[in-house]
Write an enzyme that holds these catalytic residues in place. Structure first.
Site, PDB file in Angstrom:
ATOM      1  CE  LYS A  13      -2.181  -0.863   3.868  1.00 38.53           C
ATOM      2  NZ  LYS A  13      -1.566  -2.143   4.273  1.00 38.53           N
ATOM      3  NE  ARG A  88      -4.029  -1.168   9.789  1.00 40.82           N
ATOM      4  CZ  ARG A  88      -2.857  -0.587   9.549  1.00 40.82           C
ATOM      5  NH1 ARG A  88      -2.784   0.578   8.949  1.00 40.82           N
ATOM      6  NH2 ARG A  88      -1.756  -1.196   9.904  1.00 40.82           N
ATOM      7  NE  ARG A 123       7.228  -2.944   5.658  1.00 37.74           N
ATOM      8  CZ  ARG A 123       5.931  -2.703   5.805  1.00 37.74           C
ATOM      9  NH1 ARG A 123       5.219  -2.216   4.809  1.00 37.74           N
ATOM     10  NH2 ARG A 123       5.355  -2.969   6.956  1.00 37.74           N
ATOM     11  NE  ARG A 156       6.547  -0.501   9.876  1.00 42.73           N
ATOM     12  CZ  ARG A 156       5.361  -0.460   9.305  1.00 42.73           C
ATOM     13  NH1 ARG A 156       5.204   0.161   8.147  1.00 42.73           N
ATOM     14  NH2 ARG A 156       4.322  -1.018   9.873  1.00 42.73           N
ATOM     15  NE  ARG A 167       2.135  -4.656  11.282  1.00 49.80           N
ATOM     16  CZ  ARG A 167       3.023  -4.293  10.360  1.00 49.80           C
ATOM     17  NH1 ARG A 167       4.213  -4.856  10.333  1.00 49.80           N
ATOM     18  NH2 ARG A 167       2.725  -3.375   9.489  1.00 49.80           N
TER      19      ARG A 167
END
Ligand code: AMP
Length: 209
Positions: A13, A88, A123, A156, A167
Site C-alpha cells: 500500500k 482499518r 522491507r 521497522r 498484524r
C-alpha cells in the site's frame, strides 16, 4: 479523487500510494507514518500509540479519527487524497461517513499471508521521511540510504516475524470486513499484487486512469 488503499500489512500500500500520489498529483495520508513520527517525537499521541504499535495491535479508533480529521482539513487535501492504512476498522469507516467523507474508490490489494511473511523480512523504511524500500524488490540506489531525503533506512520493529503474524490476524479480523462494507457501497475494486509496476498498472486500470 478520494481513494482508499486497502490490503494486509506488507501488501504494498505504502509503495503504491507514493507512486499514485505523484501520478495523480494528490497527497498520500498514511496513519502509520503519522503515528511513527509522533512516537519518534514523543508527542502525547505518540506516547499513547507506541505500545499498541510495538505489539502489532491497532491504535484505538478515537486516536485515529482525531488524526484523520485534523489532517484532512489541511489545504493540500482540497483536491483529493490517497489514504494508506486507514480506515482499518468498520468503526473508523463509519466515523468518516458520519463526517461526510465520501470516497470515489477503494482499491484492495490482494496477496497471500505466506507471500507477506516472506516479503516483510526484506522491507526497510526511511526513519526520516517514511519512504519504503525492499532489499530485493525495490532497493535504494545506495545501500541503507533513502533516495528521497538521504535518511537512514531501518527495519521497522513491527516487521519482526512474530509481530507480522499478529498484524495479519488483526488484518483478517478487523480490517478485511471493510471489503464488504465498501462493496455494499459499490466502490470496491480489487487488484492482485504482482510486481510494483504491474500493480500500479492494475490500479490505474480499475480507476479508469
Ligand atoms: P502501518 O504502517 O499502516 O502498517 O501501521 C503501523 C501500525 O500503526 C499498525 O500496526 C497500528 O498499530 C498503527 N496504525 C496505523 N494506522 C492505523 C489505523 N488506521 N487504525 C489503528 N491503528 C493504526
Amino acid at each position: 479523487m478520494k481513494l482508499i488503499l486497502l490490503g494486509a500489512p506488507g501488501a504494498g500500500k505504502g509503495t503504491q500510494a507514493e507512486i499514485l500520489s505523484e501520478k495523480l498529483n494528490i497527497p498520500t495520508i498514511s496513519t502509520g507514518n503519522i503515528l511513527r513520527a509522533a512516537v519518534k517525537n514523543g508527542t502525547p499521541t505518540g506516547l499513547k500509540a507506541k505500545a499498541f504499535m510495538d505489539a502489532g495491535q491497532l491504535v484505538p479508533d478515537d486516536v485515529i479519527i482525531g488524526i484523520i480529521n485534523e489532517r484532512l482539513a489541511e489545504p493540500d487535501c482540497a483536491n483529493g487524497y490517497i489514504l494508506d492504512g486507514v480506515p482499518r476498522t468498520v468503526a473508523q469507516a463509519e466515523a468518516m461517513e458520519k463526517a461526510d467523507i465520501i470516497f470515489d474508490a477503494v482499491v484492495s490489494i490482494e496477496i497471500s499471508d505466506d507471500e507477506i511473511i516472506n516479503r516483510m523480512s526484506g522491507r526497510r523504511v526511511c526513519e526520516s521521511c517514511g519512504a519504503s524500500y525492499h532489499v530485493i524488490a525495490a532497493p535504494p540506489k545506495q545501500d541503507g540510504v533513502c533516495d528521497n531525503c538521504k535518511g537512514k533506512l531501518i527495519r521497522r520493529k513491527d516487521d519482526a516475524p512474530e509481530t507480522v503474524k499478529a498484524r495479519l490476524e488483526v488484518y483478517h479480523k478487523e480490517t478485511e470486513p471493510l471489503k464488504d462494507f465498501y462493496a455494499k457501497r459499490g466502490i470496491l475494486k480489487s487488484v492482485e499484487n504482482r510486481s510494483i509496476a504491474e500493480t500500479t498498472e492494475s490500479i490505474l486500470r480499475v480507476l479508469g486512469k
